[in-house]
Design a protein around this motif. Structure first.
Motif, PDB file in Angstrom:
ATOM      1  N   VAL A 118       0.839  -1.197   0.000  1.00  0.00           N
ATOM      2  CA  VAL A 118       0.000   0.000   0.000  1.00  0.00           C
ATOM      3  C   VAL A 118       0.871   1.244   0.000  1.00  0.00           C
ATOM      4  O   VAL A 118       0.687   2.177  -0.778  1.00  0.00           O
ATOM      5  CB  VAL A 118      -0.949  -0.007   1.217  1.00  0.00           C
ATOM      6  N   THR A 132      -4.356   0.099  -5.842  1.00  0.00           N
ATOM      7  CA  THR A 132      -3.542  -0.202  -4.668  1.00  0.00           C
ATOM      8  C   THR A 132      -4.098  -1.395  -3.903  1.00  0.00           C
ATOM      9  O   THR A 132      -3.382  -2.344  -3.589  1.00  0.00           O
ATOM     10  CB  THR A 132      -3.498   1.033  -3.747  1.00  0.00           C
ATOM     11  N   SER A 136      -2.274  -5.058  -3.792  1.00  0.00           N
ATOM     12  CA  SER A 136      -1.649  -5.514  -2.541  1.00  0.00           C
ATOM     13  C   SER A 136      -2.312  -6.782  -2.019  1.00  0.00           C
ATOM     14  O   SER A 136      -1.623  -7.680  -1.541  1.00  0.00           O
ATOM     15  CB  SER A 136      -1.634  -4.422  -1.466  1.00  0.00           C
TER      16      SER A 136
END
Lengths: 161, 333, 526
Positions: A118, A132, A136
């Motif tokens: 992140v 993001t 992740s």
């Protein structure tokens, strides 16, 4: 590959490059001298029966001498690059990785991995939040499946099936 | 150029805080571990202090495989090489004595290592709970078949012997140093980086003699490339019954390598007994027996306290012998 | 012929369907772990050991061997695409391979690597089939004296790995030698330059040095430019090597295969050293050494052929002498032991099915790898189209976790990070990692071999001349030094004529031979 104006950004002036060369060579020289002293203390012996310190001593003296020559010959070679504000990103990167490693065995790999991703994606890479989160979470799950489930590597982890 | 966007910072900080809050869960793998409940409630981890593939690794993998049934839990083998086993030992023995993380340790780290390097930080025997003895491996001194040395007496009568060892602080270094020291032979140790390289040097005639584990030399002996001269075991070797022991030749040098299972100090007795009983059952499996037989490894059937006695006895004996003989393993042995 | 019948029987073993399947499984798995940095074939084979219990010995070894040479193929991919060497033997591939990728020639680099690997591997198997018993003696002939000279010869080649000033290359080489001394004294066990840390007692793992300086250093360096521009995807270009690429690499592949085969036999040297030697040889052999470091295809073809040839020939000492030549072979030794087979000089006669089955399976395995890699190249190069902002964190994570798996040790993660920072700083001030990494490998060999030699020679330096191979190598070293000196002298004379050069003559490499540095100014910046 690169536009000319970006080149201006990282290409240092001659004086800057020379200063940078001197500092780099001086650091190497200092490491060489320091290592030489430590090696000397290990015991030298002689060529027929070298002590533990002989080889490190030879190597570190050679390094100090070469570095000393580099200090003198510090004319820019065109390979130097300036440190600028963008270098701060590297510092953030390294510090975040240090944090990652510190947490790795303490809390398992999952949470630090998501957190690091992140940080890098959002803060350093300015990706969208959507991107993001997707990257992740998916990446962490993939690493879990690959290393722990697939290859049965003993990574510290907190999620058990 | 703006380096940090404040929105991103807040978001990341929040996430990091959440991460820490969640971190109270148990971590499996790595060096975490906690006790409680009926042992074993989850997988038991065996740490091997060597690279994969060595005999410790093979023994441990064979053991853990047969151990899963009597233990009623799965097992994990983790290789943590480094500093002759000290890295693995320090890591495991500083953990909780809950029986979920144990290590397979070599005798040489405790009995030979201290003779070579002074280490104020070395693992002490009282940092461990000994669970069970596992194996004993014997050493045999060999020469290439082209060597002029026919018998061990020839070597001991020689004037200037170069002997290979598999490194500083190994049992074979000690065994040879003690033998040459007792026989007052002018001998120089040439330490190699492990048993394989040492054997290569012996085969190539780069050193006069070398001492390796029986398994490492057996095939070469059968093929006629190596000649065994003397064994460093208390009694003659089963695999090589014609090879005399050093004791028979009048030199009281008995050195072997032993491996055992150890846990951190303070392991509750019931956990230790449970694990020891399961190991007892595992080592009687056919697979495990075959592995030992194929590798010329002897069983070492010892319970926890016997393991401790053996380690103390060997350390003491080696220390006394090196002092009395004036053998210095630290330098030019 | 009598000699050939067990060889042919071996093919019968290979073409049994389940053996073919295990071969395919092995090479696929090998390619996968080769791509993952850190997690090497050694660890993978160790993980799979318990599984091989239940498989027939020949099949088991065929599979494990496949993992080993498959990893050599896989290691190339990340080296070329990300400058992240997945395997120790792919380190030098990263130098020119990644440069090619940056010029949009990733496909050509990967293609030539696959082709070179296939040819190198296959040549090695053919030679192994006919001369294994003869050359196995070669491994034994190499003792401390010979290794001393070999390492010395290698260190002389160190500066050829750099493209910049020779003085800077030398400085990095000494730093590499110094890093190699960290840890226990190889003979006495004394802790050296460890600052009291047990973690450093075994020295720094080569994989960590290579991945830190190359991979992590590169990622950190690229972070700077991460937000400077809207990252433009790298041109991928033609996926396959052109006819010109192939004809340019012919010589490199042949030479790489030869040096790889020979060095692979030597215990301890193996694939890593062979790929570095092949790189140095190519740079010496080419008419245009200035292209090296800037995307020379020979710099990929030579080392890749070499490391695969070496991977194959490193089976010789194991199968014919029972001596494992490297860490992976040591585990292979263990795998055979688990099956109740002790590798040694009698193996060929006692277990011809196993011996020739495994050897011949490598033909099939190499063919499978080639057939798999070529079509996959098109997919792999797409990685380059991923935005740097996404690729960077993913790569660094895989690297960190990969490093952890080497020894299951967090300390190594700190170490790789520290070396990454060093690699980043080196790049900023114009130092190159190549000479450091090579010197690091050779430094440990040189010191311990020299000191062992001195012990066997009773401290007399003249002892080296008493060993025929060592003496020959020494002659080669003297010859090389004299030739280089002559060439440097000539260069200096020429350089005096070309005064328009802005580089002081003393800092020019002798190999430049008066040619102007053809550096594109844009090369300095990414």
């Amino acid at each position: 590959m690169t536009a000319p104006d970006q080149e201006q950004e990282t290409r240092p002036s001659a004086a800057y490059a020379r200063r940078q060369n001197v500092i780099a060579a001086a650091v190497l020289c200092a490491i060489g001298v320091g290592a030489a002293i430590l090696s000397w203390q290990l015991g030298i012996g002689d060529l027929a029966d070298p002590g533990p310190g002989l080889w490190p001593l030879i190597v570190s003296v050679a390094m100090a001498v070469i570095a000393a020559v580099l200090v003198v010959r510090s004319a820019p070679t065109g390979e130097e690059e300036r440190f600028g504000r963008e270098s701060l990103v590297v510092v953030i990167g390294v510090v975040s990785l240090l944090g990652y490693v510190l947490l790795f065995e303490q809390v398992g790999f999952e949470i630090p991995t998501v957190a690091l991703l992140v940080l890098w994606l959002k803060l350093l890479g300015r990706e969208s939040w959507r991107m993001t989160v997707i990257v992740s979470v998916v990446a962490t799950a993939a690493i879990y499946l690959l290393f722990i489930t697939g290859l049965e590597v003993s990574l510290p982890h907190i999620v058990h099936f | 150029m703006r380096i940090l966007s404040s929105r991103g910072t807040r978001g990341a900080a929040l996430l990091a805080a959440t991460a820490l809050a969640l971190s109270a869960c148990s971590v499996q793998g790595g060096s975490g571990g906690e006790g409680g409940g009926d042992y074993p409630a989850r997988a038991v981890e065996f740490t091997v202090p060597t690279e994969p593939g060595g005999s410790t690794d093979l023994i441990t993998r064979a053991l853990t495989k047969s151990l899963e049934e009597p233990l009623g839990q799965s097992t994990v083998v983790v290789n943590k090489p480094g500093a002759n086993g000290k890295i693995a030992g320090k890591d495991v023995f500083s953990g909780n004595p809950d029986g979920y993380r144990v290590a397979v340790m070599p005798q040489s780290l405790f009995a030979v290592g201290p003779l070579v390097v002074e280490d104020p930080d070395a693992i002490q025997l009282d940092e461990m709970t000994f669970v069970k003895g596992l194996t004993r491996e014997d050493y045999v001194m060999v020469v290439p078949s082209s060597s002029p040395f026919e018998k061990v007496e020839d070597v001991l009568a020689a004037d200037n012997v170069k002997y290979g060892t598999s490194g500083a602080g190994t049992g074979n270094q000690l065994a040879q140093a003690l033998l040459f020291g007792s026989a007052k032979v002018n001998a120089t140790a040439v330490p190699f980086d492990g048993g394989g390289p040492q054997l290569t040097a012996v085969l190539g005639g780069k050193v006069d003699v070398g001492t390796v584990h029986v398994a490492e030399a057996y095939e070469q002996i059968q093929a006629g490339a190596l000649r065994p001269l003397v064994a460093f075991s208390a009694e003659r070797l089963e695999a090589l019954p014609d090879v005399p022991t050093a004791t028979e030749k009048g030199y009281d040098v008995v050195v072997d390598q032993r491996r055992f299972v150890a846990a951190p100090a303070g392991l509750p007795d019931d956990v230790r007994d449970k694990l020891a009983t399961a190991i007892d059952e595992a080592v009687s499996s056919e697979e495990y027996a075959k592995l030992l037989q194929d590798n010329y490894i002897t069983r070492w059937e010892a319970d926890g306290s016997e393991v401790g006695d053996q380690l103390r006895e060997a350390s003491e004996r080696f220390k006394t012998m090196t002092t009395e003989l004036g053998v210095n393993l630290k330098g030019q042995s | 012929m009598d000699f050939l019948s067990p060889v042919l029987d071996g093919f019968g073993v290979v073409f049994q369907p389940d053996n073919l399947l295990y071969c395919l499984l092995g090479v696929t798995l090998g390619m996968l772990v080769g791509v993952l940095p850190g997690l090497g074939p050694a660890a993978t084979i160790a993980i799979l050991l318990p599984i091989t219990y239940n498989i027939e010995p020949t099949s088991a070894i065929i599979m494990l061997a496949g993992i080993f040479y498959g990893a050599q193929y896989g290691g190339t991919i990340t080296s070329v695409l990300l400058r992240l060497p997945g395997e120790a033997s792919s380190v030098v591939t990263a130098i020119d391979g990644h440069e090619m990728a940056r010029q949009g020639r990733a496909g050509a680099a990967l293609g030539i690597a696959a082709i070179g690997s296939f040819i190198g591997g296959t040549i090695s198997i053919v030679v192994l089939t006919f001369v294994a018993p003869l050359v196995s003696g070669f491994a034994i002939d190499f003792g401390p004296a010979e290794y001393t000279m070999l390492a010395l010869l290698g260190i002389l080649l160190v500066t050829t790995l750099g493209t910049g000033s020779i003085l800077k290359s030398l400085a990095m080489a000494t730093l590499g030698l110094l890093l190699a001394t960290i840890g226990q004294d190889p003979l006495l066990g004394t802790a050296r330059l460890t600052f009291g840390s047990d973690q450093l007692l075994d020295g720094i793992d080569f994989v960590i040095v290579a991945m830190g300086l190359f991979g992590v250093g590169e990622i950190l360096y690229n972070l700077e430019s991460l937000r400077r521009k809207a990252p433009k995807a790298t041109e991928v270009g033609s996926v396959y090597p052109t006819r010109k690429d192939l004809s340019e690499s012919k010589g490199a592949i042949a030479r790489g295969s030869a040096s790889g085969f020979l060095l692979g036999i030597l215990p301890g040297g193996g694939a890593t050293m062979s790929s570095m030697v092949a790189y140095a040889v190519e740079k010496k052999a080419t008419k245009r050494p200035e292209r090296f470091g800037k995307g020379a295809i020979q710099g990929v073809a030579g080392p890749e052929s070499a490391n695969n040839a070496a991977a194959t020939s490193s089976f010789i000492p194991l199968l014919s002498l029972g001596i494992p030549a490297n860490a992976t072979m040591a585990i292979m030794f263990g795998a055979l032991m688990l099956q109740g087979i002790t590798p040694g000089p009698l193996l060929v006669d006692e277990e011809p099915q196993l011996f020739w089955g495994v050897v011949n399976s490598m033909y099939v395995g190499n063919l499978l790898l080639l057939a798999m890699s070529l079509p996959l190249i098109g997919i792999f190069v797409r990685i380059l189209k991923v935005r740097a902002a996404i690729l960077a964190p993913l790569t660094i994570l895989i690297t960190m976790i990969g490093v952890y798996t080497v020894r299951n040790n967090v300390f190594d993660m700190f170490l790789v990070l520290a070396l990454g920072v060093l690699g980043y700083l080196m790049k900023k001030v114009g130092f190159e990692p190549g000479p450091l990494v090579l010197a690091f490998v050779l430094g440990g060999i040189l010191e311990s071999a020299f000191r062992r030699s001195m012990r066997t020679f009773d401290g007399e330096l003249t002892g080296f001349l008493g060993e025929p191979i060592a003496a020959t190598l020494f002659g080669a070293i003297v010859l090389l030094v004299v030739l280089s000196a002559l060439r440097a002298l000539r260069t200096r004379k020429k350089a005096k004529k070309n005064k328009e050069n802005d580089v002081p003559p003393a800092e020019r490499r002798p190999e430049d031979r008066g040619e102007q540095r053809d550096r594109d100014p844009a090369e300095h910046v990414r």
